[in-house]
Write a protein that holds these residues in place. Structure first.
Motif, PDB file in Angstrom:
ATOM      1  N   SER A 187       0.771  -1.416   0.256  1.00  0.00           N
ATOM      2  CA  SER A 187      -0.427  -0.017   0.011  1.00  0.00           C
ATOM      3  C   SER A 187       0.987   0.993  -0.357  1.00  0.00           C
ATOM      4  O   SER A 187       1.807   1.481   0.374  1.00  0.00           O
ATOM      5  N   ALA A 188       0.155   2.453  -0.529  1.00  0.00           N
ATOM      6  CA  ALA A 188       1.121   3.654  -0.638  1.00  0.00           C
ATOM      7  C   ALA A 188       1.311   3.628   0.848  1.00  0.00           C
ATOM      8  O   ALA A 188       2.914   4.514   1.090  1.00  0.00           O
ATOM      9  N   ASP A 189       0.991   3.772   1.659  1.00  0.00           N
ATOM     10  CA  ASP A 189       0.359   4.836   2.575  1.00  0.00           C
ATOM     11  C   ASP A 189       1.736   4.086   3.556  1.00  0.00           C
ATOM     12  O   ASP A 189       2.441   4.426   4.968  1.00  0.00           O
ATOM     13  N   ARG A 190       1.355   2.296   3.609  1.00  0.00           N
ATOM     14  CA  ARG A 190       2.618   2.082   4.536  1.00  0.00           C
ATOM     15  C   ARG A 190       3.783   2.077   3.382  1.00  0.00           C
ATOM     16  O   ARG A 190       5.492   1.627   4.420  1.00  0.00           O
TER      17      ARG A 190
ATOM     18  N   GLU B   7       5.150   3.896   2.380  1.00  0.00           N
ATOM     19  CA  GLU B   7       5.597   5.807   2.333  1.00  0.00           C
ATOM     20  C   GLU B   7       6.227   5.838   4.219  1.00  0.00           C
ATOM     21  O   GLU B   7       7.164   6.138   4.665  1.00  0.00           O
ATOM     22  N   ASP B   8       5.559   5.260   5.177  1.00  0.00           N
ATOM     23  CA  ASP B   8       6.082   5.305   6.423  1.00  0.00           C
ATOM     24  C   ASP B   8       6.797   4.117   6.885  1.00  0.00           C
ATOM     25  O   ASP B   8       8.136   4.580   7.417  1.00  0.00           O
TER      26      ASP B   8
END
Length: 67
Positions: free
Chosen positions: A13-16, A18-19
């Motif tokens: 996922s894009a959010d994970r 980036e995190d």
């Protein structure tokens, strides 16, 4: 985002992503800076790190988790 590596599909996922990049960023830059300080070129460091990452992904028994 889907990326296919060594006949395995890795879904991130894009959010994970980036995190994870934020989490690893400080240590990554420390490793790069240290390698530069002892005489390696940026090209050499980046190619070496890329190779290490590719080796890690290529290990057949390495668990890949999907989130």
């Amino acid at each position: 985002m889907t990326k296919r590596l060594n006949l395995r599909e890795i879904v991130i996922s894009a959010d994970r992503l980036e995190d994870c990049k934020a989490y690893l960023g400080g240590e990554f830059h420390t490793i790069v800076d240290h390698a530069l300080s002892v005489g390696w070129s940026l090209d050499e460091v980046v190619i070496a790190l890329n190779g290490l990452a590719a080796e890690e992904i290529a290990v057949p028994d390495r668990a890949i988790t999907l989130h």
